[in-house]
Design a protein around this motif. Structure first.
Motif, mmCIF file in Angstrom:
data_model
loop_
_atom_site.group_PDB
_atom_site.id
_atom_site.type_symbol
_atom_site.label_atom_id
_atom_site.label_comp_id
_atom_site.label_asym_id
_atom_site.label_seq_id
_atom_site.Cartn_x
_atom_site.Cartn_y
_atom_site.Cartn_z
ATOM 1 N N LEU A 53 0.849 -1.385 0.163
ATOM 2 C CA LEU A 53 0.021 0.008 -0.333
ATOM 3 C C LEU A 53 0.796 1.202 -0.086
ATOM 4 O O LEU A 53 1.914 1.239 0.653
ATOM 5 N N LEU A 54 0.330 2.337 -0.855
ATOM 6 C CA LEU A 54 1.141 3.631 -0.646
ATOM 7 C C LEU A 54 0.028 4.629 -0.221
ATOM 8 O O LEU A 54 -1.297 4.684 -0.746
ATOM 9 N N VAL A 55 0.178 5.382 0.792
ATOM 10 C CA VAL A 55 -0.596 6.345 1.445
ATOM 11 C C VAL A 55 0.001 7.706 1.067
ATOM 12 O O VAL A 55 1.165 8.093 1.474
ATOM 13 N N VAL A 56 -0.729 8.417 0.153
ATOM 14 C CA VAL A 56 -0.269 9.569 -0.257
ATOM 15 C C VAL A 56 -1.069 10.718 -0.368
ATOM 16 O O VAL A 56 -1.992 10.641 -0.440
ATOM 17 N N ASP A 57 -0.266 11.857 0.076
ATOM 18 C CA ASP A 57 -0.795 13.189 0.081
ATOM 19 C C ASP A 57 -1.204 13.704 -1.525
ATOM 20 O O ASP A 57 -0.472 13.466 -2.373
ATOM 21 N N ILE A 58 -2.261 14.258 -1.572
ATOM 22 C CA ILE A 58 -2.879 14.592 -3.095
ATOM 23 C C ILE A 58 -1.869 15.874 -3.567
ATOM 24 O O ILE A 58 -1.279 15.794 -4.678
ATOM 25 N N THR A 69 0.073 8.311 -8.158
ATOM 26 C CA THR A 69 -0.997 7.375 -7.974
ATOM 27 C C THR A 69 -1.061 6.881 -9.563
ATOM 28 O O THR A 69 -1.071 5.529 -9.842
ATOM 29 N N ARG A 70 -1.123 7.604 -10.614
ATOM 30 C CA ARG A 70 -1.488 7.028 -11.791
ATOM 31 C C ARG A 70 -0.252 6.179 -12.267
ATOM 32 O O ARG A 70 -0.035 5.055 -12.770
ATOM 33 N N ILE A 71 1.115 6.585 -11.881
ATOM 34 C CA ILE A 71 2.425 5.853 -12.189
ATOM 35 C C ILE A 71 2.533 4.522 -11.433
ATOM 36 O O ILE A 71 2.440 3.438 -12.095
ATOM 37 N N VAL A 72 2.110 4.647 -10.210
ATOM 38 C CA VAL A 72 2.243 3.353 -9.334
ATOM 39 C C VAL A 72 1.026 2.502 -9.849
ATOM 40 O O VAL A 72 1.340 1.345 -9.900
ATOM 41 N N CYS A 73 -0.155 2.803 -9.923
ATOM 42 C CA CYS A 73 -1.335 1.660 -10.402
ATOM 43 C C CYS A 73 -0.893 1.116 -11.747
ATOM 44 O O CYS A 73 -1.241 0.104 -11.983
ATOM 45 N N ALA A 74 -0.277 2.139 -12.612
ATOM 46 C CA ALA A 74 0.111 1.519 -14.083
ATOM 47 C C ALA A 74 1.190 0.551 -13.893
ATOM 48 O O ALA A 74 1.241 -0.626 -14.883
ATOM 49 N N GLU A 75 2.167 0.776 -12.930
ATOM 50 C CA GLU A 75 3.274 -0.190 -12.908
ATOM 51 C C GLU A 75 3.430 -1.270 -12.145
ATOM 52 O O GLU A 75 4.311 -2.344 -12.437
ATOM 53 N N THR A 76 2.717 -1.325 -10.981
ATOM 54 C CA THR A 76 2.586 -2.142 -10.060
ATOM 55 C C THR A 76 1.322 -2.626 -9.377
ATOM 56 O O THR A 76 0.361 -2.039 -9.935
ATOM 57 N N ASP A 77 1.212 -3.590 -8.451
ATOM 58 C CA ASP A 77 0.110 -3.998 -7.917
ATOM 59 C C ASP A 77 -0.152 -3.551 -6.623
ATOM 60 O O ASP A 77 -1.054 -3.749 -5.573
ATOM 61 N N THR A 78 0.900 -2.513 -6.367
ATOM 62 C CA THR A 78 0.708 -1.679 -5.210
ATOM 63 C C THR A 78 -0.861 -0.744 -4.970
ATOM 64 O O THR A 78 -1.052 -0.012 -6.131
ATOM 65 N N ARG A 79 -1.589 -1.067 -4.053
ATOM 66 C CA ARG A 79 -2.712 -0.178 -3.822
ATOM 67 C C ARG A 79 -2.592 1.005 -3.416
ATOM 68 O O ARG A 79 -1.482 1.236 -2.571
ATOM 69 N N VAL A 80 -3.403 2.211 -3.551
ATOM 70 C CA VAL A 80 -3.044 3.393 -3.087
ATOM 71 C C VAL A 80 -4.427 4.133 -2.196
ATOM 72 O O VAL A 80 -5.541 3.815 -2.684
ATOM 73 N N LEU A 81 -4.024 4.694 -1.298
ATOM 74 C CA LEU A 81 -5.180 5.297 -0.353
ATOM 75 C C LEU A 81 -4.536 6.903 -0.345
ATOM 76 O O LEU A 81 -3.234 7.130 0.084
ATOM 77 N N VAL A 82 -5.281 7.944 -0.966
ATOM 78 C CA VAL A 82 -4.758 9.153 -0.891
ATOM 79 C C VAL A 82 -5.400 9.927 0.234
ATOM 80 O O VAL A 82 -6.469 9.749 1.032
#
Length: 220
Positions: A53-58, A69-82
């Motif tokens: 998981l990536l917890v990321v400020d917008i 988020t766009r790059i992470v979701c395109a390249e990996t299976d890591t899920r994102v919580l903003v």
């Protein structure tokens, strides 16, 4: 005991980043493997550690959370919580469209943060479909875009398109089952098929697509 869920925390404000990281890392089932001060650092940390998981400020310098988020979701299976300061925010819509599984306000309570991280890391979308629908409806209504029929929708059967439309309206599997007189198991199977055919991570992206394809119009 299963391996802990690994997390990267990204925020340009050091105190907030440190506080969130400390809360998460104190839990036995969660491990913060890296912190990042901007979107570019966040992307590199995800590439290096491959966290769950990536917890990321917008809003961050260099590269904002939407692009990260766009790059992470395109390249990996890591899920994102903003993370954001405002729940009615064009940036939030952009992050959900880019593949984020949900968002939290920065003044979230500790228990809510932990629950959200565990839900998203487990492969679920954080937001109740109705909340996602309200947010996207508001943004799309303001934008007034011209709906475009997505070519991918041609892969869906008539029943699957119908169910995608109901997911877009914020209905749960149980509610869809009741409306269509189907078993909840059958609806779940259809939803899984829709997500698979359209290469969507979860119901959040299904709601976004339902609006952008014109299956759902603002105000419905």
């Amino acid at each position: 005991m299963s391996a802990p869920t690994t997390v990267v925390v990204a925020d340009d404000q050091e105190l907030i980043r440190g506080a969130f990281a400390a809360i998460l890392d104190a839990e036995p089932d969660l491990t913060v493997v890296a912190e990042a001060a901007d979107g570019a650092e966040a992307v590199e940390a995800v590439r290096r550690h491959r966290p769950h998981l990536l917890v990321v400020d917008i809003r961050m310098p260099q590269m904002d959370g939407v692009e990260a988020t766009r790059i992470v979701c395109a390249e990996t299976d890591t899920r994102v919580l903003v993370l954001t300061t405002f729940d009615q925010d064009e940036y939030v819509y952009g992050a959900l469209r880019a593949g984020a599984s949900g968002f939290l306000l920065k003044d979230v309570r500790r228990a809510e943060l932990l629950a959200a991280v565990r839900v998203v890391a487990a492969g679920e979308s954080l937001l109740a479909p109705s909340v996602t629908t309200r947010l996207i409806d508001d943004v799309v209504r303001q934008r007034r875009p011209k709906p475009t029929e997505t070519a991918a929708l041609t892969q869906l059967s008539g029943r699957e398109r119908e169910i995608l439309g109901l997911v877009g309206l914020g209905l749960s599997n149980a509610e869809i089952a009741g409306r269509l007189t189907l078993s909840e198991h059958t609806v779940k199977t259809h939803v899984s098929s829709v997500l698979s055919k359209l290469h969507l991570r979860d119901r959040v992206q299904a709601v976004v697509l339902a609006y952008e394809s014109g299956l759902i119009l603002p105000g419905e």
